[in-house]
Write an enzyme that holds these catalytic residues in place. Structure first.
Site, PDB file in Angstrom:
ATOM      1  N   HIS A 100       2.878   8.405  -4.919  1.00  0.00           N
ATOM      2  CA  HIS A 100       2.911   7.005  -4.437  1.00  0.00           C
ATOM      3  C   HIS A 100       2.100   6.801  -3.158  1.00  0.00           C
ATOM      4  CE1 HIS A 100       5.817   5.983  -7.464  1.00  0.00           C
ATOM      5  NE2 HIS A 100       6.787   6.711  -6.934  1.00  0.00           N
TER       6      HIS A 100
ATOM      7  N   HIS B 294       8.150   7.250 -12.640  1.00  0.00           N
ATOM      8  CA  HIS B 294       7.549   6.107 -11.938  1.00  0.00           C
ATOM      9  C   HIS B 294       6.028   6.168 -12.046  1.00  0.00           C
ATOM     10  CE1 HIS B 294      11.449   6.921  -9.849  1.00  0.00           C
ATOM     11  NE2 HIS B 294      11.593   5.636 -10.113  1.00  0.00           N
TER      12      HIS B 294
END
Ligand SMILES: [Zn+2]
Length: 238
Positions: free
Chosen positions: A62, A100
């Site tokens: 991320h 994710h």
């Protein structure tokens, strides 16, 4: 101030809150450098013939170029990909099976035809990116899927996406953003994978490109016993 300088200064101050999910302390700069260094070490090992997993915290997929995000400080798998390229592997496949979307990885490579990025992730979910329509320069292959499906559906869908991404393109190195939060029982998500499914995917990647250097970096996984079981199955299959 660069991102690296910012992280170093943040830890020198004792840490802080870099985003709502990303809390640092005085050790975070060393941890971030250690994680990135371990990712490079894994690639170095892979290039020398021994595949490896960098079992690191913090994770990386991320993290953005200019800021930390979602528990991640540095983009470990992209750093690994650049190390692979410096070591002679011109074309790098990154497979991200964390539950994710690897938004940071995508942001760093989506204009780079030398890297292909395949991400399977729950949809809708954090961080809100990863639509199938996000294609970069044709090198991004996003696979958003709903929670609660039979595990074989996730495995086959990811494998189909990997096959599509490599139908006209052979990677010189294969990297995995190895998150284990897609497992049944993870508190942050609703996928249903078991250790055997990570082993299956790992074997498929190793069998498809037996001569390509293979390295993985640890991403998410929030049920510790499940994380351990998934990592062990993955390592055994490597
Ligand atoms: Zn995750």
């Amino acid at each position: 101030m660069s991102t690296l300088d910012h992280l170093e200064a943040d830890s020198a101050r004792g840490g802080g809150v870099l985003d709502p999910d990303t809390i640092t302390n005085a050790a975070s700069w060393d941890a971030a450098r250690g994680g990135a260094g371990a990712a490079i070490a894994a690639v170095t090992s892979a290039l020398a013939g021994t595949p490896a997993l960098a079992a690191v915290r913090p994770p990386g997929h991320h993290a953005l170029i200019d800021r930390a995000m979602g528990f991640c400080l540095l983009g470990n798998v992209v750093i690994a990909a650049r190390a692979a390229q410096r070591g002679g592997a011109a074309r790098v496949l990154i497979v991200d099976w964390d539950v994710h979307h690897g938004n940071g990885t995508q942001a760093m490579v989506e204009q780079d035809e030398t890297i292909r990025f395949v991400s399977l992730h729950q949809w809708p979910a954090y961080p809100g990116t990863g639509r199938a329509s996000e294609r970069g320069v044709g090198n991004i292959f996003n696979l958003p899927m709903p929670p609660g499906l039979e595990p074989a559906l996730y495995v086959e869908a990811l494998w189909d996406a990997v096959s599509q991404a490599t139908s006209d393109w052979t990677p010189d190195a294969v990297l995995v953003s190895a998150g284990f939060d897609a497992m049944q029982g993870d508190p942050l998500a609703g996928f249903t994978l078991e250790p055997e499914h990570y082993a299956d995917l790992t074997r498929r990647l190793r069998t498809r490109w037996p001569d390509a250097p293979f390295a993985a970096t640890l991403e998410g996984g929030y049920a510790p016993s499940r994380l351990a079981d998934g990592v062990i199955a993955h390592l055994a299959a490597i």
